[in-house]
Enzyme design. Structure first.
Site, PDB file in Angstrom:
ATOM      1  N   TYR A 183       7.023  15.797 -52.796  1.00 47.81           N
ATOM      2  CA  TYR A 183       8.078  15.814 -51.684  1.00 47.81           C
ATOM      3  C   TYR A 183       7.572  16.860 -50.466  1.00 47.81           C
ATOM      4  CZ  TYR A 183      11.708  12.692 -53.119  1.00 47.81           C
ATOM      5  OH  TYR A 183      12.516  11.752 -53.570  1.00 47.81           O
ATOM      6  N   HIS A 440      29.627  -0.874 -36.085  1.00 47.37           N
ATOM      7  CA  HIS A 440      28.712  -1.313 -35.427  1.00 47.37           C
ATOM      8  C   HIS A 440      28.261  -0.773 -34.111  1.00 47.37           C
ATOM      9  CE1 HIS A 440      25.910  -4.674 -33.930  1.00 47.37           C
ATOM     10  NE2 HIS A 440      26.658  -4.699 -32.658  1.00 47.37           N
TER      11      HIS A 440
END
EC number: 1.16.1.1
Length: 458
Positions: A183, A440
């Site tokens: 990471y 949305h």
């Protein structure tokens, strides 16, 4: 030994347990926090927050580079690394100032100096202005971890950077070699590449982020290829020559790798040496982590350990949960670390976020599952952002509607993953997300499409 000063709670290390200390002090308890260096802990001063600050700056630089794609005429611009560093320092200074205020307002005492156990629940603190001895009715160890420097010949002598030094750079390295494809290495490799460095990542395993599913590793490799980052996997390093910042050579299985700077990002080691644990009857495991039970009690009565030093997953949010486990048990509420849901997030661009079981883990444990996977391009929001790279995938139990795990390699993956994490924690069936009315156009809206793609039970 001088007569010790008595406290209700003594915390060794000012990591996340400092919040616990502030809370108890504000309730009238006598609390001391012993810290040798970073009074806000490493996460907000030299690790998590600073790295994300610099990573965001690199993302802005990448937007400048992509300007024409968004209808913005290209112009003269350049990366000024001292300014990048100063922005990060300003943020850290603000965090430290807030912590100073919190100590003052709560009444918790900050004792600056090197602390070590000299007896049961007793810590001696050595500083420039003298020595104090503190004894707590309860002691919590929160000393964290540091970047590990592997015993590769020549590595220590090369004066390689860890993430701490990399976040203080006031120049763009000409050719940065990153030793480790986990990471930290991946985040810093992409950021420094976007600031203008030539970057080579060297990973001894056969894939980047080797603990992740193979499709995740391959997607990261493709991302790095597209950004001009050289990746060498299955490449153990046998020796290091030269000095980072000048010229450095890695003698590896595939030959010699040369660069100007070296960043070591090959793991962490706990900060448990030199603090007198044996004197207090506190045992460590073979890796140096403090031995704790499922309630985070050490082998010494009245002494608890939390976070990295106790072998918990190396994430700040898990250290926070450790503190809650200790807090509740001290209050008489039985709580353990058993079966915790651990969320992961890699802050590359796009982000990688995962919670619950991965495919490889399910297969290793012999757990039957149904798999659904959709490309990011199936989510309209990705098109508005001009970010078509990535995917969502989920594992659902084969014989029930229980969500086993979720992975997103996509823009805003951290926030989307959190929605699924809450659903898993609440025991909701996957159909709850499949049939939800999601805003949305958002990246979270893609969850409905993903869970609609889950195969029916056979």
């Amino acid at each position: 030994m001088p007569h010790p000063e008595e406290y209700d709670v003594v915390v060794l290390g000012s990591g996340r347990a400092r919040f616990f200390a502030w809370s108890l002090a504000s309730q009238g308890k006598r609390v001391a926090v012993v810290e040798r260096r970073n009074l806000a802990g490493s996460c907000p001063t030299v690790a998590c927050a600073p790295s994300k600050n610099v990573i965001h700056g690199a993302k802005v630089a990448n937007y400048f580079r992509r300007g024409a794609e968004f209808g913005i005429a290209a112009g003269d611009w350049k990366v000024v690394m001292p300014a990048v560093r100063d922005r990060k320092r300003k943020m850290v200074d603000g965090i430290v100032a807030r912590n100073v205020d919190a100590y003052r307002e709560s009444g918790a005492e900050l004792v600056k100096g090197q602390g070590r156990f000299v007896g049961p629940r007793t810590i001696e603190v050595t500083a420039d202005d003298g020595t104090r001895t503190l004894r707590g009715e309860v002691v919590v160890i929160c000393t964290g971890s540091r970047a590990r420097i592997d015993p590769i010949p020549g590595l220590a002598e090369s004066r390689a950077m860890t993430h701490v030094e990399a976040l203080e750079l006031d120049r763009v390295p000409k050719h940065l070699l990153v030793l480790g494809g986990g990471y930290v290495g991946l985040e810093m490799a992409q950021a420094l590449r976007r600031f203008g460095s030539r970057v080579t990542v060297i990973e001894r395993n056969d894939a980047l982020a080797p603990r992740e599913d193979r499709d995740v590793s391959e997607a990261l490799r493709e991302l790095f290829d597209d950004e001009g980052i050289e990746v060498l996997t299955a490449t153990p390093v046998a020796r290091v020559e030269g000095r980072s910042g000048e010229s450095v050579r890695l003698l590896a299985t595939h030959g010699v790798i040369e660069g100007s700077d070296l960043l070591v990002a090959s793991g962490r080691t706990p900060n448990t040496d030199g603090i007198g644990l044996e004197t207090a009857g506190i045992e460590r495991d073979d890796w140096g982590y403090i031995k704790v039970d499922e309630r985070l009690r050490t082998t010494a009565a009245g002494v608890w350990a939390v976070g990295d030093c106790a072998g918990s997953p190396h994430f700040t949010h898990m250290a926070d949960d450790d503190v809650r486990v200790v807090r509740d048990n001290l209050a008489g509420i039985d709580r353990t670390t058993t079966g915790r849901l651990v969320p992961f997030c890699l802050f590359t661009d796009p982000e990688l976020a995962r919670v619950g079981m991965s495919e490889s883990e399910a297969e290793r444990r012999g757990i039957a599952y149904r798999l659904a996977k959709i490309p990011v391009t199936a989510i309209l929001r990705s098109r508005t952002l001009s970010e078509p790279r990535g995917f969502y995938k989920t594992l659902v139990a084969a014989e029930s509607d229980r969500i086993l795990g979720f992975t997103a390699f996509a823009p805003e993956a951290d926030a989307v993953m959190t929605t699924v994490q809450v659903a898993i924690s609440a025991g909701l069936p996957y159909t709850a997300l499949r049939d939800a009315t999601l805003t949305h156009p958002t990246m979270s809206e893609g969850l409905a499409a993903l869970f609609h793609a889950v195969p029916d039970r056979s």
